[in-house]
Design a protein around this motif. Sequence first.
Motif, PDB file in Angstrom:
ATOM      1  N   GLY A 144       7.915  14.306  16.024  1.00  0.00           N
ATOM      2  CA  GLY A 144       8.193  14.480  14.608  1.00  0.00           C
ATOM      3  C   GLY A 144       7.833  13.291  13.745  1.00  0.00           C
ATOM      4  N   CYS A 145       7.684  12.120  14.347  1.00  0.00           N
ATOM      5  CA  CYS A 145       7.455  10.913  13.552  1.00  0.00           C
ATOM      6  C   CYS A 145       6.126  10.938  12.814  1.00  0.00           C
ATOM      7  N   VAL A 189       0.853  -1.179   0.000  1.00  0.00           N
ATOM      8  CA  VAL A 189       0.000   0.000   0.000  1.00  0.00           C
ATOM      9  C   VAL A 189       0.895   1.236   0.000  1.00  0.00           C
ATOM     10  N   PRO A 190       0.813   2.111  -0.990  1.00  0.00           N
ATOM     11  CA  PRO A 190       1.648   3.320  -0.987  1.00  0.00           C
ATOM     12  C   PRO A 190       1.363   4.173   0.245  1.00  0.00           C
ATOM     13  N   PHE A 191       2.405   4.733   0.808  1.00  0.00           N
ATOM     14  CA  PHE A 191       2.242   5.542   2.019  1.00  0.00           C
ATOM     15  C   PHE A 191       1.262   6.694   1.789  1.00  0.00           C
ATOM     16  N   HIS A 226       5.485   9.850   5.462  1.00  0.00           N
ATOM     17  CA  HIS A 226       5.879   8.699   6.274  1.00  0.00           C
ATOM     18  C   HIS A 226       7.400   8.546   6.319  1.00  0.00           C
ATOM     19  N   VAL A 227       8.061   8.833   5.206  1.00  0.00           N
ATOM     20  CA  VAL A 227       9.503   8.614   5.071  1.00  0.00           C
ATOM     21  C   VAL A 227      10.259   9.895   5.402  1.00  0.00           C
ATOM     22  N   SER A 228      11.305   9.755   6.197  1.00  0.00           N
ATOM     23  CA  SER A 228      12.132  10.894   6.571  1.00  0.00           C
ATOM     24  C   SER A 228      12.761  11.552   5.347  1.00  0.00           C
ATOM     25  N   GLN A 229      12.908  12.868   5.418  1.00  0.00           N
ATOM     26  CA  GLN A 229      13.573  13.604   4.346  1.00  0.00           C
ATOM     27  C   GLN A 229      14.983  13.084   4.096  1.00  0.00           C
ATOM     28  N   PHE A 230      15.608  12.541   5.139  1.00  0.00           N
ATOM     29  CA  PHE A 230      16.980  12.048   4.989  1.00  0.00           C
ATOM     30  C   PHE A 230      17.047  10.779   4.137  1.00  0.00           C
TER      31      PHE A 230
END
Length: 559
Positions: free
Chosen positions: A196-197, A153-155, A202-206
């Motif tokens: 921040g989570c 399932v795409p975030f 869903h995915v961190s910028q890093f």
Amino acid sequence: MVDCQYNNAQQRDYEARRTEAAALRDQERDDAAGDFSVTPPAINGDEDRFKHIGFPGFASFSKGLAHNVNGLVDPSSFQSLLDALQAGTQAALEQVQLGGGKRKLVNPLNAFSYQQIGNDSNGARMAAAPTFDSRSTAIDMVERYWMALCRDVPFDQYANSGLIQAACDDLNAVGFDDQFGFVCTPQTLFRGPYAGCNVGPHVSQFLLQDFNFGNQPIRQQQRYPRPGLDYMTDLDTWNRVNNGDIDPSNTDIIDGTRYITTLRDAGQWVHIDFPHQAGLWATIQLLGQKAALSKAVPYGRDITTSDAFGSLGGPDISIQAGLAGVYALKHAWFQKWCVHRRLRPEVYAQRLELFRRGVLGHSENPCDSEKFNDFFGEGADVWRRTQVLDRIFEHNRQQNVAQNRGDCQGNWLLPMGFPEGSPTHPAYPGGHSAFVAAAATVAKAYFADGPFPNPKVPVDGGSKLADYRGEKLTIHGELNKLIANVTLFRDGAGMHWRTDGTTSGPNAGCDRPGTGIETGGNLLGERLAISMLRDTRRTYREAVGEFEFQSITGSTVRF
């Protein structure tokens, strides 16, 4: 010819320098010794409990050892591992009785290695792993099943997915909030409990943003595995992998590249990453953004005639984060091999399957027998209430029919994201959870918090990035999200329990009063990094100020 009056190298007091260097090392030794706990580590008692009822190793790590036809570890093989770990020598570990031998144990001797910076691994303490029969472990396993079902399932479609809503409803119904500190919604599902989570993508910028590694441009598109393809969903393959009769590592089918858009994509990132990779990437990105350094760093404040470089500059900060990640493995490995030896989720699911088949208990109503209640304790009620087992049964049936595997009628095994399943070392704590937290903690210490510049989000199926325009993201919040991502992406592939990585309990959430239970590698890694920063800070000639940042627990760290 050089005028000697301008060359004072021979006039320096090298004896004084030698004395100062020795004193500094003595102080590091004394601090590490002072933090070394000689109190025996807390354990959950599962090893003794199941040995006493005639099932040695039933709730413990045993992958790669010798097992019987039902996938239960051979007592003598299991005891050979315990004896070798008690001795802690290379010669003793060479005597461990493996099963098929295709899978070797992963580096148990690292549990006994030393380090020259930070606190010693054997003196660190953490909460005992939740017991096999606990409600926490059962609800944790329910989440593992739902993560497997939701891998594709795409975030960015979570808010519109009926499957995601079903996962939220089921997890909330069995009491996820009480065990892990937050209510499951499409915005919080499969995320971490730290500040921040739950903000933004869903995915961190890093793990999303492109950057330059020196002169080399890095696009953070990942090789993604074939959607819909899970592994170890039939018991014959499960037994052969568990016994070490086969090693299907590196047989993943890769369909292309894209930015991380699903749990399956994310699982592949943490399948083959290096321990220092996430931390190194994060610090290089922050340096490239010219992110503000923390107030501890005097350059640009008290030092105005020179720039940082080998100390407190890019070469220093990036390697400190990487080194913290590698040293965190020592801390995780001691806990894994010498203390907890917790079984992996794939094994817990196989124990459920043994009850479903009637190998243990009876098959007519497998979750409602006296033996099931004895083995699964407070968790037994969770298995009678959850809706996920029927879905897993049908999912595995479809997988096995499509892939011409056995068990075409279905089962309760955990669908795995990797062909080889989990690695051959114990679950608790997660190595990834420890090393990413250690590296991110170093980044928090050297870089000030503030808005994250030019945030992005994947679009067009992950083929490109577009500007993110939602709630403001922060640098430290995205570092916390990075910790949670790297930790929980392993869970999404079936490798780990949530409690292998994060703190737990009703107060684990960042908006809850008090503190959570100190489970998992995140807090272990953070504490190691703080001890390493303590030692490194003394080595600088610069007048370094106090490091100050927010712990993942929400408290202020200042030293």
